[in-house]
Every structure is written in structure tokens, then in C-alpha cells.
Motif scaffolding. Structure first.
Motif, short mmCIF file in Angstrom:
data_model
loop_
_atom_site.label_atom_id
_atom_site.label_comp_id
_atom_site.label_asym_id
_atom_site.label_seq_id
_atom_site.Cartn_x
_atom_site.Cartn_y
_atom_site.Cartn_z
N VAL A 1 3.86 11.63 1.73
CA VAL A 1 4.85 11.62 2.82
C VAL A 1 5.85 12.75 2.61
CG1 VAL A 1 6.77 10.32 3.82
CG2 VAL A 1 4.59 9.19 3.37
N PHE A 2 6.32 12.90 1.38
CA PHE A 2 7.29 13.95 1.09
C PHE A 2 6.69 15.35 1.20
CE2 PHE A 2 9.50 10.50 -1.34
CZ PHE A 2 10.56 10.39 -0.44
N MET A 3 5.38 15.46 1.05
CA MET A 3 4.72 16.76 1.20
C MET A 3 4.41 17.07 2.65
SD MET A 3 2.26 17.13 -2.15
CE MET A 3 1.04 16.03 -1.53
N GLY A 4 4.73 16.14 3.54
CA GLY A 4 4.54 16.41 4.97
C GLY A 4 3.30 15.80 5.57
N ASN A 5 2.66 14.89 4.88
CA ASN A 5 1.44 14.24 5.39
C ASN A 5 1.62 12.73 5.42
OD1 ASN A 5 -0.01 16.71 5.57
ND2 ASN A 5 -0.35 16.62 3.37
N PRO A 6 2.45 12.21 6.32
CA PRO A 6 2.69 10.76 6.32
C PRO A 6 1.46 9.95 6.70
CG PRO A 6 3.70 11.76 8.23
CD PRO A 6 3.20 12.88 7.36
N LEU A 7 0.61 10.50 7.55
CA LEU A 7 -0.59 9.78 7.95
C LEU A 7 -1.53 9.60 6.76
CD1 LEU A 7 -2.07 8.46 10.27
CD2 LEU A 7 -3.11 10.65 10.79
N GLU A 8 -1.62 10.63 5.93
CA GLU A 8 -2.46 10.54 4.74
C GLU A 8 -1.96 9.46 3.80
OE1 GLU A 8 -3.51 13.85 1.84
OE2 GLU A 8 -3.92 14.72 3.81
N GLY A 9 -0.65 9.39 3.61
CA GLY A 9 -0.07 8.37 2.74
C GLY A 9 -0.30 6.97 3.28
N GLY A 10 -0.14 6.82 4.59
CA GLY A 10 -0.38 5.52 5.20
C GLY A 10 -1.84 5.11 5.11
N LEU A 11 -2.73 6.06 5.33
CA LEU A 11 -4.17 5.76 5.20
C LEU A 11 -4.53 5.41 3.77
CD1 LEU A 11 -5.78 8.42 7.54
CD2 LEU A 11 -5.71 5.96 7.86
N LEU A 12 -3.90 6.09 2.81
CA LEU A 12 -4.16 5.79 1.41
C LEU A 12 -3.78 4.35 1.09
CD1 LEU A 12 -4.90 6.82 -1.46
CD2 LEU A 12 -2.49 7.39 -1.72
N LEU A 13 -2.59 3.94 1.54
CA LEU A 13 -2.16 2.56 1.29
C LEU A 13 -3.05 1.56 2.03
CD1 LEU A 13 1.72 2.82 1.42
CD2 LEU A 13 0.27 2.50 -0.57
N ALA A 14 -3.42 1.88 3.27
CA ALA A 14 -4.27 0.97 4.03
C ALA A 14 -5.64 0.80 3.38
CB ALA A 14 -4.41 1.47 5.47
N MET A 15 -6.24 1.92 2.97
CA MET A 15 -7.55 1.84 2.34
C MET A 15 -7.48 1.13 0.99
SD MET A 15 -9.02 5.61 3.36
CE MET A 15 -10.06 5.69 1.96
N PHE A 16 -6.41 1.36 0.23
CA PHE A 16 -6.25 0.68 -1.05
C PHE A 16 -6.10 -0.82 -0.84
CE2 PHE A 16 -3.55 -0.76 -4.62
CZ PHE A 16 -4.44 -0.50 -5.64
N ASN A 17 -5.34 -1.23 0.17
CA ASN A 17 -5.18 -2.66 0.43
C ASN A 17 -6.46 -3.29 0.93
OD1 ASN A 17 -2.54 -3.09 -0.40
ND2 ASN A 17 -1.72 -2.27 1.49
N LEU A 18 -7.23 -2.58 1.75
CA LEU A 18 -8.53 -3.10 2.19
C LEU A 18 -9.47 -3.27 1.01
CD1 LEU A 18 -9.14 -1.20 5.54
CD2 LEU A 18 -8.75 -3.65 5.22
N ALA A 19 -9.46 -2.32 0.09
CA ALA A 19 -10.31 -2.43 -1.10
C ALA A 19 -9.86 -3.60 -1.97
CB ALA A 19 -10.24 -1.13 -1.90
N HIS A 20 -8.55 -3.81 -2.04
CA HIS A 20 -8.03 -4.94 -2.83
C HIS A 20 -8.44 -6.27 -2.20
CE1 HIS A 20 -5.35 -7.40 -5.16
NE2 HIS A 20 -4.96 -6.35 -5.86
N ILE A 21 -8.38 -6.36 -0.88
CA ILE A 21 -8.79 -7.58 -0.18
C ILE A 21 -10.28 -7.84 -0.40
CG2 ILE A 21 -9.13 -8.57 2.12
CD1 ILE A 21 -6.49 -7.11 2.92
#
Length: 97
Positions: A47-67
Motif C-alpha cells: 500500500v505504501f509503495m502505491g499498490n493498494p489493490l495488490e496489498g488487498g488481494l494479498l490479504l484476501a488470498m491469504f485469508n482464503l488459503a487460511h480458511i
């Protein structure tokens, strides 16, 4: 850009029981650095590097993998319990050694 970040954080918190940022903050204050902390830091760094969508997708994919991991682990525990219930108490061995 801020709207995308807020949407990704909202989606992430809906999928997870506890927000990744809150979970990471609790772990850091407790002196623990685990995969959840590293993923949250990576998402906020993107997000701080200017790619908020990438950060959000990273968290979403990590949570889906955790589920998925929790689901398949719970299924395998049931399968192991069934195997333990169905194994024989003794066996007969025939043949020469």
C-alpha cells in the motif's frame, strides 16, 4: 486509491474472524513474528509503495488459503478418527520368517 484500500480491508475483515492488521499488531506487541505478521506487513508495504489493490488481494488470498486450510484440516481429523475406530484389535500372521 483510498477507496480501493478501504474496500480491500473491508473484504479482508469480512472473510477473517479477526482483522489481519489487528492480529498482526497483537502478535508484534507480544513479541511473536509469524506468517500472519509477515503477510500483514507485506500488504501494508505494498500500500505504501502505491499498490493498494495488490496489498488487498494479498490479504484476501491469504485469508482464503487460511480458511481452506482449516476446512481440510478439520476434515482430515474426522477421517483419522474414523480410521482409528475401524482398525482391528489383533491380526493373524501366516507364513515363514
Amino acid at each position: 486509491m483510498l477507496v480501493v484500500l478501504l474496500f480491500c480491508l473491508l473484504a479482508e475483515s469480512c472473510m477473517a474472524k479477526v482483522s489481519a492488521s489487528l492480529d498482526a499488531l497483537i502478535d508484534i506487541t507480544g513479541g511473536k513474528v509469524n506468517i500472519h505478521v509477515l503477510m500483514a506487513l507485506a500488504a501494508f508495504a505494498s500500500v505504501f509503495m502505491g499498490n493498494p489493490l495488490e496489498g488487498g488481494l494479498l490479504l484476501a488470498m491469504f485469508n482464503l488459503a487460511h480458511i481452506a486450510e482449516e476446512y481440510f484440516t478439520s476434515r482430515s481429523v474426522v477421517d483419522v478418527k474414523e480410521l482409528k475406530e475401524n482398525y482391528p484389535d489383533f491380526c493373524s500372521c501366516f507364513g515363514s520368517e
